[in-house]
Structure formats: structure tokens, C-alpha cells
Scaffold this active site. Structure first.
Site, PDB file in Angstrom:
ATOM      1  N   LYS A 229       0.867  -1.188   0.000  1.00  0.00           N
ATOM      2  CA  LYS A 229       0.000   0.000   0.000  1.00  0.00           C
ATOM      3  C   LYS A 229       0.893   1.224   0.000  1.00  0.00           C
ATOM      4  CE  LYS A 229      -4.391   1.180   0.180  1.00  0.00           C
ATOM      5  NZ  LYS A 229      -5.552   0.441  -0.338  1.00  0.00           N
TER       6      LYS A 229
ATOM      7  N   ASP B 186      -6.947   4.269  -4.673  1.00  0.00           N
ATOM      8  CA  ASP B 186      -7.655   4.148  -3.394  1.00  0.00           C
ATOM      9  C   ASP B 186      -8.275   5.533  -3.186  1.00  0.00           C
ATOM     10  OD1 ASP B 186      -7.922   2.189  -0.908  1.00  0.00           O
ATOM     11  OD2 ASP B 186      -7.549   4.140  -0.035  1.00  0.00           O
TER      12      ASP B 186
HETATM   13  P1  NDP Z   1     -12.916   7.852  -3.250  1.00  0.00           P
HETATM   14  O1  NDP Z   1     -11.812   8.828  -3.126  1.00  0.00           O
HETATM   15  O2  NDP Z   1     -13.500   7.583  -4.592  1.00  0.00           O
HETATM   16  O3  NDP Z   1     -14.098   8.262  -2.280  1.00  0.00           O
HETATM   17  C1  NDP Z   1     -13.939   8.367  -0.880  1.00  0.00           C
HETATM   18  C2  NDP Z   1     -14.798   9.512  -0.476  1.00  0.00           C
HETATM   19  O4  NDP Z   1     -15.344   9.249   0.808  1.00  0.00           O
HETATM   20  C3  NDP Z   1     -13.995  10.788  -0.364  1.00  0.00           C
HETATM   21  O5  NDP Z   1     -14.652  11.781  -1.068  1.00  0.00           O
HETATM   22  C4  NDP Z   1     -13.974  11.094   1.126  1.00  0.00           C
HETATM   23  O6  NDP Z   1     -14.075  12.471   1.421  1.00  0.00           O
HETATM   24  C5  NDP Z   1     -15.248  10.447   1.554  1.00  0.00           C
HETATM   25  N1  NDP Z   1     -15.226  10.234   2.961  1.00  0.00           N
HETATM   26  C6  NDP Z   1     -14.169  10.214   3.787  1.00  0.00           C
HETATM   27  N2  NDP Z   1     -14.559  10.055   5.022  1.00  0.00           N
HETATM   28  C7  NDP Z   1     -15.887   9.989   5.000  1.00  0.00           C
HETATM   29  C8  NDP Z   1     -16.867   9.816   5.989  1.00  0.00           C
HETATM   30  N3  NDP Z   1     -16.549   9.693   7.280  1.00  0.00           N
HETATM   31  N4  NDP Z   1     -18.132   9.752   5.615  1.00  0.00           N
HETATM   32  C9  NDP Z   1     -18.466   9.841   4.343  1.00  0.00           C
HETATM   33  N5  NDP Z   1     -17.582  10.034   3.364  1.00  0.00           N
HETATM   34  C10 NDP Z   1     -16.310  10.095   3.693  1.00  0.00           C
HETATM   35  O7  NDP Z   1     -12.413   6.489  -2.578  1.00  0.00           O
HETATM   36  P2  NDP Z   1     -12.893   5.004  -2.809  1.00  0.00           P
HETATM   37  O8  NDP Z   1     -14.354   4.952  -3.061  1.00  0.00           O
HETATM   38  O9  NDP Z   1     -11.961   4.378  -3.757  1.00  0.00           O
HETATM   39  O10 NDP Z   1     -12.582   4.361  -1.385  1.00  0.00           O
HETATM   40  C11 NDP Z   1     -13.550   4.274  -0.344  1.00  0.00           C
HETATM   41  C12 NDP Z   1     -13.153   3.146   0.613  1.00  0.00           C
HETATM   42  O11 NDP Z   1     -13.082   1.905  -0.108  1.00  0.00           O
HETATM   43  C13 NDP Z   1     -11.779   3.310   1.287  1.00  0.00           C
HETATM   44  O12 NDP Z   1     -11.827   2.730   2.574  1.00  0.00           O
HETATM   45  C14 NDP Z   1     -10.874   2.451   0.398  1.00  0.00           C
HETATM   46  O13 NDP Z   1      -9.721   2.013   1.093  1.00  0.00           O
HETATM   47  C15 NDP Z   1     -11.808   1.303   0.088  1.00  0.00           C
HETATM   48  N6  NDP Z   1     -11.469   0.491  -1.075  1.00  0.00           N
HETATM   49  C16 NDP Z   1     -11.239   1.053  -2.295  1.00  0.00           C
HETATM   50  C17 NDP Z   1     -10.940   0.249  -3.366  1.00  0.00           C
HETATM   51  C18 NDP Z   1     -10.745   0.793  -4.735  1.00  0.00           C
HETATM   52  O14 NDP Z   1     -10.477   0.001  -5.634  1.00  0.00           O
HETATM   53  N7  NDP Z   1     -10.886   2.090  -4.968  1.00  0.00           N
HETATM   54  C19 NDP Z   1     -10.811  -1.213  -3.235  1.00  0.00           C
HETATM   55  C20 NDP Z   1     -11.143  -1.697  -1.914  1.00  0.00           C
HETATM   56  C21 NDP Z   1     -11.433  -0.864  -0.894  1.00  0.00           C
HETATM   57  P3  NDP Z   1     -12.877  13.272   2.150  1.00  0.00           P
HETATM   58  O15 NDP Z   1     -11.758  13.228   1.157  1.00  0.00           O
HETATM   59  O16 NDP Z   1     -13.382  14.651   2.384  1.00  0.00           O
HETATM   60  O17 NDP Z   1     -12.540  12.580   3.433  1.00  0.00           O
HETATM   61  O1  2IT Z   2      -7.988  -1.585  -0.882  1.00  0.00           O
HETATM   62  C1  2IT Z   2      -7.883  -2.077  -2.012  1.00  0.00           C
HETATM   63  O2  2IT Z   2      -8.030  -3.296  -2.211  1.00  0.00           O
HETATM   64  C2  2IT Z   2      -7.622  -1.187  -3.143  1.00  0.00           C
HETATM   65  N1  2IT Z   2      -7.555   0.021  -2.954  1.00  0.00           N
HETATM   66  C3  2IT Z   2      -7.406  -1.744  -4.515  1.00  0.00           C
HETATM   67  C4  2IT Z   2      -5.996  -2.224  -4.694  1.00  0.00           C
HETATM   68  C5  2IT Z   2      -5.611  -2.642  -6.081  1.00  0.00           C
HETATM   69  O3  2IT Z   2      -4.418  -2.949  -6.259  1.00  0.00           O
HETATM   70  O4  2IT Z   2      -6.447  -2.674  -6.990  1.00  0.00           O
END
Ligand code: NDP
Ligand code: 2IT
Length: 446
Positions: free
Chosen positions: A126, A166
């Protein structure tokens, strides 16, 4: 806490003082692994757990860049190369002001087990930066990404370490980083995943995490003879993962009634579908990190500074960030009869909330199993890059669906084998751990 777990955690904490999120993630995993490790003297002898909690390599670096007004800014960049026993390091990059070594170590540690569950050959890693993309211009984001890659390129490669997105890192940032990597290496490599379709990306990658979260929920519901059809679904977040989950939950007949941002949540009793789902992309792209405009646009209620778990739902999908679902939220969900919770975000439930869920009869899918769809399709993107081919949407989605079903089954099987029937938390930890631990044993003390 057992005395073995207590001793182990004392040692970890002494070596990594102040890394609260990392300690939380390690404790959650090791707690369920103690019975497994205790039954296998070779794991103890080879100090597998002690080796697993120590990253193979941790890189931190300076990221200087120039703002549009000419000011020089400096951020800190990180890449944690945690474990390469079963494949090249693999995991996302997070750009968010809250990023610390502790947060990236917790994410990298979880990624080891998640990637092992996918059945694809990927180790765990990461990275990211405390850079805040909020209100930055596109040129500022580009200059930051280029500066970040000016150091990261030395440490990554298609057979070494393959980063992805992420929080705060989507297709645009992957593009800027890929461009800079290619310029520095003079080589067109499958080195980042989440790339654009015309330059080596995979169809379905943007949707994959959210689709997987819903496929996992559907598998859990099926164990009780239920489906998503007609179910009310509460989603938190409004980013990439929340978007994919909303699309798939709607497609399978569910009604998604909430989204949330750091400003609060919206409640849409008619369901978030069609144009409303497309609007989520506009909201996210606005770089303002608020969901209130959804309420104004579609004439629904906005609840400032509140979390969506107070809305009665059958299925809860936390998709925002770590520690966003607290004990009082878990209590509310259980009291209002929620059947199933599938984690889209990484470690979204606090330890107290997780305990309440584990001790109840709710179907509880932990992140490292439930959100593995994103990294799974990243793995499929790597396969397509190696083959120099690209698969259709249907092919990728079919692979993803099969992988999520397999993960669900391996969690159940591993939990059964160790007498923890029905515990997806124990099952995910044990199944992911034994695969990596056995590979480490086979490869000697390295
Ligand atoms: P994004 O950047 O697309 O969206 C995350 C959004 O959530 C940001 O705008 C952030 O705002 C907001 N946010 C932060 N804290 C809060 C809160 N307390 N309540 C509501 N919204 C909030 O990120 P992703 O959708 O990619 O990631 C979301 C989650 O999913 C993370 O935990 C990530 O680790 C996980 N994830 C992502 C993967 C991927 O492939 N993208 C894969 C697996 C897991 P702000 O910046 O203002 O805090
Ligand atoms: O938390 C996760 O699994 C991710 N942000 C995706 C990682 C990846 O290599 O696609």
C-alpha cells in the site's frame, strides 16, 4: 484477550509505538489466528506471525511540487512493500490529508490477506501521500502525481510492485502517474492498474470493488434463502466504491436510499437509480467532498453531520473510510433488523462495533473478503496486460462474480475447519493467512 495474544500485541506495540490503526488491524487478525497458529508448531517455529507484521520494505520520500500561484509545497510519499510470498506487491495508493505511516501499514497488512483470498498471485502493499486533492486544480494534481512518480518509479515494476487507486486516486491520477513512469523508464509496462481502457486498463475495474461488495452480500443472503430483490440498502460514502455498489445493488433489485460524505448523509426514499447514479460521478469529480448538492438537485432530505446508519435498512454497505461505523451505529442497525452488512471500505467498523456484529446473528462480511473485487479485477488487468489482450465486460464480470463466490465459500470452509462456523471474519483471516504462511514456509527464512 488470551495471554498469547496479549504478549504478541505488547511486542508489536513496543516496536511500532503510536501506530494505532496498524495495531487495530493486527489485533483483529491475530485474535482469530491464534487457534490456527497454536495447532501448527511449524508456524511458531518459523515465527510466521512475527515476520508477517514486519513489512519487507518501507519507503518514504519527499514530494515537492509547485502550486498554480508559484508557491512550493512539500508532501510526504510512502510505499509499504509488505509481503511478496505469493506474488508481486499489490495494493492501492491513497492521497488524503489524514494519511500516516500507521494508516498505510494497516491497509498494507490487510491487503496481504485480501489478495491471498482472490486466488490470484498477488502479494500485499500500500502507499500514498498526505497530499489533499480537495480544491486543487487539474494541473496541480498532475504536477503532484509526476513528482510522486519521480521517486516511486525506482521501486515498482510489473513483476515487483503494482500500485493502483484508493481514496483520492482514480483514473485521472493513475493516468498522470503512468505517463511519468513511462517517460522515466522508457517502457510501456503493466505497472499500475486502474489504467484507461485504450492504454492497458480493464473494463469493469472502476466498478469492481462495489460490484464485489454486492456479490458478496448476495452470497451471504443466499445462505439464508434470501436475495437482494426488494431489499432496502443503506450506503455510506459517495466515491468510487459507493458508486459501484449502488449500481449493482440496484441492478439486483435492491433500493439504495442513502449516500454520505464528510458533510452528512442524504436520504432518498425513492431509491438512487438511473440519472441519480450518474450524478454521483459529478459529485465526486467536483472535488468538493460534499453530498448536500444531491439533496438540492433531487429534492430529498439532507442530514448534516450525521451518519446513514440511523435509516432503517435490510442491507448496510459502509463504503467511505476506516472507523466510520461506531458501536452506537451497530446497535441501531441491529435493533432496526438489518440482515446483512458487507464492508466496502477498509476497516470501516470500529473494534467495538465489530464485536457487536460478530456476537449477533447479522451476516457480517469483513472488508478483506467483501471488498476484494477491486484488487481482483486489478489482478485480471495484470493478466490481460501480460497476455497483451483485453477481455469483454461480460468476461471480466463473470470472472469477478466467480472470484467473489469462491472467496465466500473459502471463508465458510476455513471457519468450519476451525470450529467457528458462520464467522466470515475468522474464515477470511484464516483462509488468507494459511495460503501466505505456507508459501513463506516453503521459501525458507527470507
Ligand atoms: P474515493 O476517493 O473515490 O471516495 C472516498 C470519499 O469518501 C472521499 O470523497 C472522502 O471524502 C469520503 N469520505 C471520507 N470520510 C468519510 C466519511 N466519514 N463519511 C463519508 N464520506 C467520507 O475512494 P474510494 O471509493 O476508492 O474508497 C472508499 C473506501 O473503499 C476506502 O476505505 C478504500 O480504502 C476502500 N477500497 C477502495 C478500493 C478501490 O479500488 N478504490 C478497493 C477496496 C477498498 P474526504 O476526502 O473529504 O474525506
Ligand atoms: O484496498 C484495495 O483493495 C484497493 N484500494 C485496490 C488495490 C488494487 O491494487 O487494486
Amino acid at each position: 484477550m488470551s495471554s498469547a495474544l496479549n504478549d504478541f500485541m505488547q511486542e508489536v506495540k513496543a516496536k511500532t509505538a503510536g501506530e494505532a490503526e496498524f495495531h487495530q488491524a493486527v489485533e483483529e487478525v491475530v485474535e482469530t489466528l491464534m487457534p490456527v497458529v497454536e495447532k501448527q508448531p511449524e508456524y511458531r517455529k518459523a515465527r510466521i506471525l512475527e515476520r508477517m507484521v514486519e513489512p519487507e520494505r518501507t519507503i518514504t520520500f519527499r514530494v515537492p511540487w509547485v502550486a498554480d500561484n508559484g508557491d512550493v509545497r512539500v508532501n510526504r510519499g510512502y510505499r509499504i512493500e509488505f509481503n511478496s510470498a505469493i506474488g508481486p506487491y499489490k495494493g492501492g495508493l491513497r492521497f488524503h490529508p489524514s494519511v500516516t505511516l500507521s494508516i498505510l501499514k494497516f491497509l498494507g497488512f490487510e491487503q496481504i490477506f485480501k489478495n491471498a483470498l482472490t486466488t490470484l498471485p498477488m502479494g500485499g502493499g500500500k502507499g500514498g501521500s498526505d497530499f489533499d486533492p480537495k480544491f486543487k486544480s487539474k494541473n496541480e494534481i498532475m504536477r503532484f502525481c509526476q513528482s510522486f512518480m519521480n521517486e516511486l518509479y525506482r521501486h515498482i515494476g510489473p513483476n515487483t510492485d503494482v500500485p493502483a487507486g484508493d481514496i483520492g486516486v482514480g483514473g485521472q491520477e493513475i493516468g498522470f502517474m503512468f505517463g511519468q513512469y513511462k517517460k522515466l523508464k522508457n517502457s510501456f509496462d503493466g505497472v499500475l492498474t486502474g489504467k484507461g481502457i485504450s492504454w492497458g486498463g480493464s473494463l469493469i475495474r472502476p466498478e469492481a470493488t462495489g460490484f464485489g461488495v454486492v456479490y458478496f452480500a448476495a452470497e451471504m443472503l443466499a445462505t439464508r434463502g434470501q436475495t437482494l430483490e426488494g431489499k432496502t440498502v443503506a450506503v455510506s460514502g459517495f466515491g468510487n466504491v459507493a458508486w459501484g455498489a449502488t449500481i449493482k445493488a440496484t441492478e439486483l433489485g435492491g433500493k439504495v436510499v442513502t449516500l454520505s460524505g464528510p458533510d452528512g448523509y442524504i436520504y432518498d426514499p425513492d431509491g438512487i437509480s438511473g440519472d441519480k447514479i450518474d450524478y454521483m460521478l459529478e459529485l465526486r469529480a467536483s472535488n468538493q467532498d460534499i453530498v448536500e448538492p444531491y439533496a438540492e438537485r433531487f429534492g430529498v432530505e439532507f442530514y448534516a453531520n450525521k451518519r446513514p446508519w440511523e435509516v432503517k435498512c435490510d442491507v448496510a454497505l459502509p463504503c467511505a473510510t476506516q472507523n466510520e461505523l461506531h458501536a452506537e451505529d451497530a446497535r441501531t442497525l441491529l435493533e432496526s433488523g438489518c440482515l446483512c452488512l458487507s464492508e466496502g471500505a477498509n476497516m470501516p467498523t470500529t473494534p467495538e462495533a465489530a464485536k457487536l456484529l460478530i456476537d449477533s446473528s447479522i451476516l457480517y462480511g469483513p472488508a478483506k473478503a467483501a471488498n476484494a473485487g477491486g484488487v481482483s479485477v486489478s489482478g485480471l488487468e495484470m493478466s490481460q496486460n501480460s497476455l497483451r489482450m483485453s477481455w469483454s465486460r461480460e468476461e471480466v464480470d463473470a470472472h469477478l462474480h466467480r472470484i467473489m463466490k469462491n472467496i465466500h465459500q473459502s471463508c465458510l470452509d476455513a471457519a468450519n475447519k476451525y470450529g467457528m462456523e458462520g464467522s466470515y471474519v475468522a474464515g477470511a483471516n484464516i483462509a488468507g493467512f494459511t495460503k501466505v504462511a505456507d508459501a513463506m514456509l516453503a521459501q525458507g527464512i527470507v
